[in-house]
Design a protein around this motif. Structure first.
Motif, short mmCIF file in Angstrom:
data_model
loop_
_atom_site.label_atom_id
_atom_site.label_comp_id
_atom_site.label_asym_id
_atom_site.label_seq_id
_atom_site.Cartn_x
_atom_site.Cartn_y
_atom_site.Cartn_z
N SER A 54 0.83 -1.21 0.00
CA SER A 54 0.00 0.00 0.00
C SER A 54 0.86 1.26 0.00
N LEU A 55 1.93 1.25 0.82
CA LEU A 55 2.79 2.43 0.89
C LEU A 55 3.57 2.63 -0.41
N ALA A 56 3.96 1.54 -1.06
CA ALA A 56 4.66 1.67 -2.34
C ALA A 56 3.73 2.25 -3.40
N ILE A 57 2.47 1.82 -3.39
CA ILE A 57 1.52 2.33 -4.38
C ILE A 57 1.17 3.79 -4.10
N VAL A 58 1.04 4.15 -2.81
CA VAL A 58 0.69 5.55 -2.51
C VAL A 58 1.81 6.48 -2.96
N LYS A 59 3.04 5.99 -2.95
CA LYS A 59 4.15 6.81 -3.45
C LYS A 59 3.99 7.09 -4.93
N ARG A 60 3.60 6.08 -5.70
CA ARG A 60 3.38 6.27 -7.13
C ARG A 60 2.17 7.19 -7.37
N CYS A 61 1.14 7.02 -6.55
CA CYS A 61 -0.05 7.88 -6.70
C CYS A 61 0.29 9.33 -6.42
N ALA A 62 1.11 9.57 -5.40
CA ALA A 62 1.50 10.93 -5.09
C ALA A 62 2.28 11.56 -6.24
N GLU A 63 3.16 10.77 -6.86
CA GLU A 63 3.92 11.27 -8.01
C GLU A 63 2.98 11.65 -9.15
N LEU A 64 2.03 10.76 -9.45
CA LEU A 64 1.10 11.02 -10.55
C LEU A 64 0.16 12.18 -10.24
N GLU A 65 -0.25 12.30 -8.97
CA GLU A 65 -1.12 13.41 -8.58
C GLU A 65 -0.41 14.74 -8.78
N ASN A 66 0.87 14.79 -8.44
CA ASN A 66 1.64 16.01 -8.64
C ASN A 66 1.79 16.34 -10.12
N LEU A 67 1.97 15.31 -10.93
CA LEU A 67 2.08 15.53 -12.38
C LEU A 67 0.75 16.03 -12.95
N LEU B 119 -6.69 4.95 10.87
CA LEU B 119 -6.67 6.41 10.74
C LEU B 119 -5.44 6.87 9.96
N TRP B 120 -4.29 6.32 10.30
CA TRP B 120 -3.07 6.77 9.63
C TRP B 120 -3.07 6.43 8.15
N LEU B 121 -3.47 5.20 7.83
CA LEU B 121 -3.50 4.79 6.42
C LEU B 121 -4.51 5.61 5.63
N ASN B 122 -5.69 5.83 6.22
CA ASN B 122 -6.69 6.65 5.52
C ASN B 122 -6.18 8.07 5.31
N ARG B 123 -5.50 8.61 6.32
CA ARG B 123 -4.99 9.98 6.21
C ARG B 123 -3.93 10.09 5.12
N VAL B 124 -3.06 9.09 5.05
CA VAL B 124 -2.03 9.09 4.01
C VAL B 124 -2.67 9.10 2.63
N TRP B 125 -3.67 8.26 2.44
CA TRP B 125 -4.31 8.18 1.12
C TRP B 125 -5.14 9.44 0.82
N LEU B 126 -5.75 10.01 1.84
CA LEU B 126 -6.52 11.24 1.63
C LEU B 126 -5.61 12.38 1.20
N ARG C 6 -5.22 14.52 -2.44
CA ARG C 6 -5.28 15.99 -2.50
C ARG C 6 -4.00 16.60 -3.05
N GLY C 7 -3.00 15.78 -3.30
CA GLY C 7 -1.71 16.29 -3.77
C GLY C 7 -0.91 16.94 -2.67
N GLN C 8 -1.19 16.57 -1.41
CA GLN C 8 -0.51 17.19 -0.27
C GLN C 8 0.49 16.25 0.40
N LEU C 9 0.74 15.12 -0.21
CA LEU C 9 1.65 14.13 0.38
C LEU C 9 3.01 14.22 -0.28
N ASP C 10 4.05 14.23 0.53
CA ASP C 10 5.39 14.10 -0.01
C ASP C 10 5.45 12.78 -0.76
N GLU C 11 6.15 12.76 -1.87
CA GLU C 11 6.17 11.55 -2.69
C GLU C 11 6.77 10.35 -1.96
#
Length: 486
Positions: free
Chosen positions: A366-379, A443-450, A454-459
């Protein structure tokens, strides 16, 4: 008819500003374009590397020509010395003739000149002549005549030109050049220094914050509740061996990704991409760290040494190939986390339960995928097409979110089932208290994905967790719950 006032010598057309000649590698650009090109060649056309030894035997000029023909370096994102570039743009604006005179292949130099649009001429190596040192001086004198010129360089091969120049100038001068200039009593007219401190660059390139990942080697021991001084010391030694080896792998990764990092809004500040640290220095550090890590691992149980070798081999294959395969890359990253657990298990001789293995697999995926999602969200926010060779499209975001959130909840479910199992009763006096951890982890996992959506997560979710106050509070609460349950 009134007579015009005499024209002073400085205002005479004959006294137009002297031509200014500028070196490229290490001067106008903080890096070495030949080394940059070789790194891009390693990433994009590794098969061409087998031809390099033969080209080297043909001479430096032929070697540079072959590399330039084999790969097209992105000159728009090179780490230009901004202080020098502003000076050159000012001189160009006031009508001064600027010449790019470099030992780099002339075709690459022309592309740089075309990009900047400030040079009246370009001189470089042509496949037969390596235009450095005295050869460059002779060519400039032949091209510009006897009126002289000013010159900007950075290293000892520029010494003949700096000695001849009417006004010598230097940019990020090497220690060797500084010594030679001082010995000959040459005082540069201007100095253009733009480079981060060496120690700061070294700290950034070894990625000390990423060492936190290697704390996973302690997890099997902590979960076993069989702590002892010897096992703790063994886990501590394993932590440093893993960290040193990982840092060497990070350096290789940054070198291979140097061109992609330069296009990235944050990663362009990495030491190699920014030209603040030489790739040769980086390779030396990587070699030292690797030797130290493997030498220390050789003193620990053999299974740990094997785990470390598997980690090293996997990260190298990931850097060169697997990171460009969509979905395979995130599976490999999650596997590297689990490998740390296996390494900790082997060095402390404490087995990993199937519950811990299942929870870790889903959590880290999940954490590996959220990293890719954050990159794509920023793009997507920047309306930019992915060009980092990762294999993902911005249109993949929705599907990746479903993969990642499903994996996150699978981890929570595995943890909840573990709490109800018979193993917990043996290890905890108050196992029911562990249920308090379930909403905290959720809570933590949901917050990371939220935040990622929103594009507010460090990659990098790890960097986020180490700096985010809420994440630190949640983590502390989970630890307190575990301690109360023991």
């Amino acid at each position: 008819m009134p007579q015009s006032s005499p024209i002073s010598e400085t205002e005479s057309p004959a006294a137009a500003p002297r031509p200014l000649c500028v070196d490229l590698d290490g001067t106008l650009v903080k890096s070495d374009t030949l080394v940059d090109s070789l790194l891009v060649l390693l990433r994009k056309r590794p098969a061409q590397l087998i031809k390099l030894p033969g080209r080297v035997l043909q001479g430096r000029a032929a070697f540079k020509a072959f590399v330039t023909e084999s790969v097209s370096l992105d000159v728009t994102h090179l780490p230009y010395n901004q202080a020098l570039l502003k000076f050159l743009q000012h001189e160009h604006a006031r009508g001064r003739d600027l010449y790019l005179a470099t030992g780099a292949d002339v075709r690459l130099a022309r592309r740089v000149a075309d990009h900047l649009g400030i040079f009246a001429g370009v001189l470089g190596s042509d496949g037969a002549t390596n235009l450095t040192g005295n050869k460059k001086l002779e060519t400039l004198r032949s091209r510009l005549g006897s009126s002289g010129f000013d010159y900007i360089g950075n290293d000892t091969p520029d010494m003949p030109l700096l000695a001849y120049a009417v006004e010598p100038m230097v940019a990020n001068p090497s220690p060797g050049l500084r010594r030679k200039l001082k010995a000959r009593g040459i005082h540069p007219a201007q100095l253009f220094v733009e480079r981060a401190p060496l120690f700061t660059s070294l700290l950034k390139t070894v990625r000390l914050h990423q060492w936190a990942k290697n704390l996973l080697v302690f997890v099997p021991l902590l979960c076993s509740h069989a702590l002892s001084a010897n096992k703790l010391l063994a886990a501590l030694a394993a932590f440093f061996c893993f960290s040193l080896t990982a840092s060497s792998a990070y350096i290789v990764n940054d070198l291979v990704d140097i061109e992609a990092d330069r296009r990235h809004p944050q990663k362009h500040q990495r030491p190699f991409a920014a030209g603040d640290l030489s790739p040769f220095t980086g390779l030396a550090i990587a070699a030292i760290f690797l030797v130290m890590g493997l030498a220390g691992a050789a003193l620990l149980p053999g299974r740990f040494f094997a785990c470390l070798l598997v980690y090293l081999a996997t990260t190298l294959v990931y850097t060169l190939l697997l990171k460009r395969l969509a979905l395979v890359d995130v599976l490999v990253l999650s596997g590297l986390y689990i490998l740390r657990l296996l390494a900790g298990s082997s060095v402390t001789q404490t087995p990993i339960s199937h519950w811990l293995a299942g929870f870790s697999m889903f959590l880290f995926l999940s954490l590996a995928i959220v990293k890719r999602c954050a990159e794509l969200e920023n793009l997507r926010a920047e309306n930019t097409v992915p060009n980092n060779g990762r294999g993902y499209l911005v249109s993949d975001l929705n599907q990746l979110r479903s993969f990642g959130t499903a994996s996150a909840y699978a981890a929570v479910v595995v943890f909840a089932i573990y709490i109800t199992g018979p193993d917990v009763v043996k290890l905890y006096r108050q196992p029911n208290l562990l249920w308090l951890s379930v909403p905290l982890i959720t809570l933590w996992l949901n917050r990371v994905w939220l935040l990622a959506s929103r594009g507010q997560l460090d990659e990098d979710p790890l960097a986020f967790a180490l700096t985010d106050p809420m994440s630190l509070i949640i983590g502390l609460a989970v630890v307190i719950v575990a301690l109360l349950a023991v």
